[in-house]
Write a protein that holds these residues in place. Sequence first.
Motif: not given
Length: 164
Positions: A17-38
């Motif tokens: 989570f990170f804090m969004g505008e007006k202190d709303i908790k925003i959820y995120y996900k990341s899926f990192e591939v080693e040596d990815s194209e982009g």
Amino acid sequence: MSKAKSIKGNVIYEDGFFMGEKDIKIYYKSFEVEDSEGVIVISHGFCESSEKYRELIKIFNKNDYSVYIIDHRGHGKSGRLGIDNSQVNVEDFNYYVKDFKTFLDSIVVPNLNDRKLYLFSHSMGGAIGALFLEKYNNYFEKAILNCPMMEIDTGKYPKIVSKI
């Protein structure tokens, strides 16, 4: 900002989570591939969340692209106004754009490592993406706005005449 990491096959998975505008908790996900194209950032549509994109993310990862996705405010695991957890609402649509910029600046861009950044957006996420691109045109190499939630400006002609 809070986060958790794990490894599944050749993909490093993170959510938090990170804090969004007006202190709303925003959820995120990341899926990192080693040596990815982009790196592909997904901006989902109305009443959707990151869960809907699980299969698409797998396809992107399988094709050597890392993926980052946000649950926009009022959606998925992100904070919302009111007490009803099924209610989707926002005080100002621009908060979506501000949250998206915070997400990019604090989570995505620091992990780019000279890779190119791409946007995949759908419906409401396409409107958010279009507004973001209009204000900040130096983030994404390319963007897909899939069925963006937009209204065509018909100029001096009434909408009914334009439809005909």
